[in-house]
Write a protein that holds these residues in place. Sequence first.
Motif, PDB file in Angstrom:
ATOM      1  N   LEU A  81       4.296   1.747 -11.618  1.00  0.00           N
ATOM      2  CA  LEU A  81       5.521   1.917 -10.852  1.00  0.00           C
ATOM      3  C   LEU A  81       5.217   1.817  -9.366  1.00  0.00           C
ATOM      4  O   LEU A  81       4.312   2.492  -8.863  1.00  0.00           O
ATOM      5  CB  LEU A  81       6.130   3.285 -11.190  1.00  0.00           C
ATOM      6  N   ILE A  82       5.947   0.948  -8.680  1.00  0.00           N
ATOM      7  CA  ILE A  82       5.828   0.779  -7.230  1.00  0.00           C
ATOM      8  C   ILE A  82       7.116   1.268  -6.586  1.00  0.00           C
ATOM      9  O   ILE A  82       8.202   0.801  -6.938  1.00  0.00           O
ATOM     10  CB  ILE A  82       5.590  -0.695  -6.855  1.00  0.00           C
ATOM     11  N   PHE A  83       7.007   2.207  -5.642  1.00  0.00           N
ATOM     12  CA  PHE A  83       8.195   2.662  -4.931  1.00  0.00           C
ATOM     13  C   PHE A  83       8.590   1.655  -3.862  1.00  0.00           C
ATOM     14  O   PHE A  83       7.736   1.105  -3.155  1.00  0.00           O
ATOM     15  CB  PHE A  83       7.939   4.024  -4.271  1.00  0.00           C
ATOM     16  N   ILE A  84       9.884   1.396  -3.754  1.00  0.00           N
ATOM     17  CA  ILE A  84      10.413   0.581  -2.662  1.00  0.00           C
ATOM     18  C   ILE A  84      11.278   1.496  -1.808  1.00  0.00           C
ATOM     19  O   ILE A  84      12.197   2.148  -2.303  1.00  0.00           O
ATOM     20  CB  ILE A  84      11.215  -0.636  -3.176  1.00  0.00           C
ATOM     21  N   ILE A 105       6.155  -0.362  -1.475  1.00  0.00           N
ATOM     22  CA  ILE A 105       6.646  -1.526  -0.739  1.00  0.00           C
ATOM     23  C   ILE A 105       7.748  -1.024   0.182  1.00  0.00           C
ATOM     24  O   ILE A 105       8.665  -0.336  -0.269  1.00  0.00           O
ATOM     25  CB  ILE A 105       7.200  -2.611  -1.684  1.00  0.00           C
ATOM     26  N   THR A 106       7.660  -1.329   1.450  1.00  0.00           N
ATOM     27  CA  THR A 106       8.645  -0.818   2.409  1.00  0.00           C
ATOM     28  C   THR A 106       9.683  -1.871   2.772  1.00  0.00           C
ATOM     29  O   THR A 106       9.426  -3.077   2.704  1.00  0.00           O
ATOM     30  CB  THR A 106       7.949  -0.341   3.697  1.00  0.00           C
ATOM     31  N   PHE A 109      11.655  -6.055   3.402  1.00  0.00           N
ATOM     32  CA  PHE A 109      10.593  -6.616   2.594  1.00  0.00           C
ATOM     33  C   PHE A 109       9.863  -7.755   3.300  1.00  0.00           C
ATOM     34  O   PHE A 109      10.483  -8.609   3.935  1.00  0.00           O
ATOM     35  CB  PHE A 109      11.158  -7.136   1.271  1.00  0.00           C
ATOM     36  N   LYS A 110       8.542  -7.763   3.161  1.00  0.00           N
ATOM     37  CA  LYS A 110       7.715  -8.861   3.634  1.00  0.00           C
ATOM     38  C   LYS A 110       7.267  -9.662   2.411  1.00  0.00           C
ATOM     39  O   LYS A 110       6.477  -9.152   1.594  1.00  0.00           O
ATOM     40  CB  LYS A 110       6.514  -8.331   4.410  1.00  0.00           C
ATOM     41  N   PRO A 111       7.783 -10.870   2.248  1.00  0.00           N
ATOM     42  CA  PRO A 111       7.545 -11.636   1.012  1.00  0.00           C
ATOM     43  C   PRO A 111       6.094 -11.713   0.579  1.00  0.00           C
ATOM     44  O   PRO A 111       5.786 -11.532  -0.613  1.00  0.00           O
ATOM     45  CB  PRO A 111       8.109 -13.023   1.354  1.00  0.00           C
ATOM     46  N   ILE A 112       5.193 -11.993   1.511  1.00  0.00           N
ATOM     47  CA  ILE A 112       3.782 -12.145   1.139  1.00  0.00           C
ATOM     48  C   ILE A 112       3.232 -10.846   0.563  1.00  0.00           C
ATOM     49  O   ILE A 112       2.528 -10.833  -0.458  1.00  0.00           O
ATOM     50  CB  ILE A 112       2.941 -12.586   2.358  1.00  0.00           C
ATOM     51  N   ILE A 113       3.576  -9.715   1.185  1.00  0.00           N
ATOM     52  CA  ILE A 113       3.085  -8.422   0.716  1.00  0.00           C
ATOM     53  C   ILE A 113       3.696  -8.066  -0.633  1.00  0.00           C
ATOM     54  O   ILE A 113       3.004  -7.589  -1.546  1.00  0.00           O
ATOM     55  CB  ILE A 113       3.385  -7.327   1.756  1.00  0.00           C
TER      56      ILE A 113
END
Length: 300
Positions: A81-84, A105-106, A109-113
Amino acid sequence: MDELSRILIVDDERQNIKVLTELLRNDYKIMASKTGEQALSAVFGPNPPDLILLDIMMPEINGYEVCRRLKANSRSRHIPLIFITALDASDDEAKGFELGAVDYITKPFKPIIVKARVRTHIQLKLKTDLIERMASIDGLTDIPNRRNFDVTLEKELRRVARNNSLLSLILMDIDFFKKYNDHYGHAKGDSCLRRVAKALAGCVQRAGDFVARYGGEEFVIILPETDRTEAIGIAEKVRLAVMGLNIEHAASDVADHVSLSLGVTTVSGDQTVSPVDVINEADAALYKAKASGRNCVISG
């Protein structure tokens, strides 16, 4: 990957779901939920995700609570699970990691990250799944192994006690298999085991039925919600299926082709039995089948 991995995006803002879907849809199968309740339903549905992207700040059930519930359940705790989130405080990140999240992920959003972190955790999940499968599957016959059987039988017996239901067990042995190996060689013996395992798997159709290699030339079938009469019928079906393979066995003392001896036992919820008790009862029935001339089914 032969089949695209599933990613569940959970966010109450439609735009965030749209952005993440556009970023990931070419490489993954995307599922989306706008509430915590919808997310839980999706995870426990017929097609659970391989990875969850979960917003923290949501109405009613926030991301932390969703994560807590998922990690408390054996069916979902293994799903990464990744929190956004738009939050950037270190204590918020620490809380998420304490609950079991694997990453953050903050927003914005940064597409590459986003792509890199999703790819990393999907790859880790696939490797973990492969390792777990290898630990639970018999390498020769490609059906569940003894370890898997032990875990499954214990779980099913708990269900029997809880629901006051029935469970039948079939323990079986290839007749005179040592003589088969001595006569035809171990390569032929391995081929025989694989063909028998495939035949057994083809004889059980219900989702809860479980076929495993018990060890050596022994196999076992767990039949939940199955009474003694039904189990004997399935055992006879299995016996005939293996005879129908027409695998020559010139060294057998009971048939010209490979055959099985099978022992059947049935337990109910009003009995207090351990896995060892059930196995011993099936083994005693199998012993009687061998003593009765082999190539037959005996119920204990």
